[in-house]
Design an enzyme around this catalytic site. Structure first.
Site, PDB file in Angstrom:
ATOM      1  N   ARG A  35     -21.113  17.393 -13.471  1.00  0.00           N
ATOM      2  CA  ARG A  35     -20.120  16.656 -13.734  1.00  0.00           C
ATOM      3  C   ARG A  35     -20.086  15.384 -12.769  1.00  0.00           C
ATOM      4  NH1 ARG A  35     -15.084  18.538 -17.343  1.00  0.00           N
ATOM      5  NH2 ARG A  35     -16.377  20.049 -18.005  1.00  0.00           N
ATOM      6  N   SER A  84     -16.372  16.322 -21.219  1.00  0.00           N
ATOM      7  CA  SER A  84     -15.386  17.144 -21.762  1.00  0.00           C
ATOM      8  C   SER A  84     -13.970  16.266 -21.900  1.00  0.00           C
ATOM      9  CB  SER A  84     -15.273  18.487 -21.339  1.00  0.00           C
ATOM     10  OG  SER A  84     -14.323  19.278 -21.993  1.00  0.00           O
ATOM     11  N   ASP A 100      -9.864  18.202 -27.676  1.00  0.00           N
ATOM     12  CA  ASP A 100     -10.288  17.527 -26.518  1.00  0.00           C
ATOM     13  C   ASP A 100     -11.424  16.699 -26.809  1.00  0.00           C
ATOM     14  OD1 ASP A 100     -12.482  19.294 -26.332  1.00  0.00           O
ATOM     15  OD2 ASP A 100     -12.358  19.646 -24.267  1.00  0.00           O
ATOM     16  N   ASP A 156     -14.838  16.520 -26.023  1.00  0.00           N
ATOM     17  CA  ASP A 156     -16.055  16.944 -26.762  1.00  0.00           C
ATOM     18  C   ASP A 156     -15.804  17.896 -27.794  1.00  0.00           C
ATOM     19  OD1 ASP A 156     -15.150  18.838 -24.827  1.00  0.00           O
ATOM     20  OD2 ASP A 156     -17.349  19.399 -24.602  1.00  0.00           O
ATOM     21  N   ARG A 199     -12.503  22.274 -27.291  1.00  0.00           N
ATOM     22  CA  ARG A 199     -11.238  23.160 -27.375  1.00  0.00           C
ATOM     23  C   ARG A 199     -10.271  22.554 -28.390  1.00  0.00           C
ATOM     24  NH1 ARG A 199      -8.210  22.408 -21.796  1.00  0.00           N
ATOM     25  NH2 ARG A 199      -9.624  20.387 -21.680  1.00  0.00           N
ATOM     26  N   HIS A 208      -9.961  27.288 -25.537  1.00  0.00           N
ATOM     27  CA  HIS A 208     -11.503  27.492 -25.898  1.00  0.00           C
ATOM     28  C   HIS A 208     -11.380  28.780 -26.845  1.00  0.00           C
ATOM     29  CE1 HIS A 208     -13.876  24.919 -23.143  1.00  0.00           C
ATOM     30  NE2 HIS A 208     -12.775  25.022 -22.381  1.00  0.00           N
TER      31      HIS A 208
END
Length: 442
Positions: A11, A96, A234, A236, A239, A321
């Site tokens: 990331r 994300s 969230d 992507d 979650r 998650h």
């Protein structure tokens, strides 16, 4: 500068620490490391996901592997594609919940088994830095596959909605819009959407349910209308957060307990994991429903591995998650939402009332403290508490007493100590919380 090759994914900030040249090298290194022949690649809605995809795919094909392009999908859909399309590996381009200038890669082996820092990301980083890739005998090919209909059909198969529900959903301008295809058009499931246009600049709020202020729009909508449930995805969509009919956030450990009830009704005796920051109530509910409660450490790579080893059906993490064997031991936020909706629609009580029997204790929530030396802090806590209660060193340092418990963990990425604490009474919780924070911040 900190490496973009992290504990759970890759990331970085586009144009600064992550660009097309690096994406191409990551593609080549990924194939070289895994010796894979067929790689599933999905991406989110960030403006730079498309050019990064082109470069990544070029690198993968240059090393002789074929690319199956899923287009824009949620992260759970990319895992489903990996498991069902007979791929050797998959990569999801996303950062994300990070702000819009970030991007990155979530890496998996076959059957959606995650690659973490310890199981390959650091090896891939070395290959990228060496930049010495053997020539491939042939260049790989690029094909397209639309996985969305198959995923939607699969997850919708779990719907069992007995009465009409009115649901407010904050899509955060992210891939929850695509994940939400599962829920749109379902009988007895009326959706009132917020921010349902894909926009990777996140014009309305950060797509991060862990930041309390990002819930405000959903709370306002629920309080101004007549809703049974609020959902919040969230960036992507790996979650999902939950809000009750009063606009109160329902913590994810409480949702884990609710979903466990549904899963265990269908599958008595099943193993279910909860992360070690979860309320005692989660373990108790799993036991009361005839399941086998199993504690896991924090982090998706660890939880997924433990689930596979125990053949567990479900796991929930405090960060939102939710993992299901039915999606190759990976996240499916739509399935978590559906299970809660099923339970709600089969009861004549609102969500806040369904929660009351589970809300048995008083929690501090996760409290972060910036410290210079995390090891010294953990040592101080060990010296004070180790002889007093039951010590658990699964992840950081936990101690359980008869009427309270705490866990302290150091962050993987920042000089932070994270405290979670719970007690039978509110005054106990506050007293012990303040004691431990004083030791942490001494």
């Amino acid at each position: 500068m900190a490496s973009i090759f992290k504990a759970y994914d890759i990331r970085g900030i586009y144009g600064k620490t992550l660009d097309e040249d690096l994406a191409r090298k990551i593609g080549r290194a990924f194939v070289n490391f895994l010796s894979c022949k067929k790689v599933i690649v999905g991406r989110d809605m960030r403006p730079h996901s498309e050019p990064l995809f082109q470069a990544l795919a070029d690198g993968i094909m240059a090393q002789g592997a074929d690319v199956v392009d899923l287009g824009m999908v949620s992260t759970p859909m990319s895992y489903y594609a990996n498991g069902t399309l007979g791929a050797d590996a998959s990569i999801m381009l996303t950062a994300s919940h990070n702000p819009g200038e970030w991007n990155g890669f979530k890496l998996c082996r076959e059957q959606a088994i995650p690659i973490s820092g310890a199981t390959g990301i650091k090896d891939i980083e070395k290959l990228v830095l060496a930049n010495d890739f053997p020539a491939a005998a042939r260049r790989g090919t690029l094909s397209r596959h639309d996985i969305i209909p198959a995923y939607v059909q699969r997850i919708r198969g779990f719907a069992d909605l007995k009465r009409p529900l009115r649901v407010a959903i904050d899509y955060s301008n992210g891939m929850g819009i695509t994940e939400g295809e599962v829920l749109r058009g379902l009988k007895n499931f009326e959706i009132d959407p917020l921010f349902d246009i894909l926009d990777g600049t996140f014009p309305n709020h950060e797509a991060n349910p862990l930041h309390e202020e990002t819930w405000e729009a959903l709370r306002h909508k629920i309080k101004s209308g007549n809703y049974d449930l609020g959902l919040y995805f969230d960036g992507d969509a790996d979650r999902v957060g939950f809000m009750d009919e009063k606009g109160q956030i329902v913590t994810s450990d409480m949702i884990t307990a609710l979903v466990a009830q549904v899963v265990l009704k269908r599958n008595p005796g099943a193993a279910i994991f909860y992360d070690l920051r979860s309320s005692w109530a989660v373990k108790e509910v799993i036991e009361e429903c005839g399941g086998r409660p199993m504690m896991s450490r924090v982090g998706h790579a660890f939880i997924k591995q433990q689930m596979r080893e125990a053949d567990a059906l479900f796991a929930g993490e405090l960060s939102g998650h939710f993992y299901f064997k039915d999606n190759f031991f990976t996240e499916s936020s739509a399935l978590a939402a559906l299970y809660v909706a099923n339970l709600l629609s089969q009861s004549d009580r609102p969500l806040s009332e369904l929660m009351k029997p589970i809300q048995r204790y008083h929690s501090s929530g996760e409290i972060n403290s910036e410290v210079h030396d995390t090891k010294a802090v953990l040592q101080r806590l060990r010296e004070k508490y180790a002889g007093q209660g039951k010590v658990i060193e699964l992840d950081g340092f936990s101690v359980e007493f008869a009427d309270w418990w705490f866990n302290v963990r150091s962050s993987n990425t920042e000089p932070l100590i994270r405290l979670n604490l719970e007690a039978k009474r509110a005054d106990q919780m506050q007293k012990h919380r303040d004691e431990i924070l004083a030791l942490i911040r001494a």
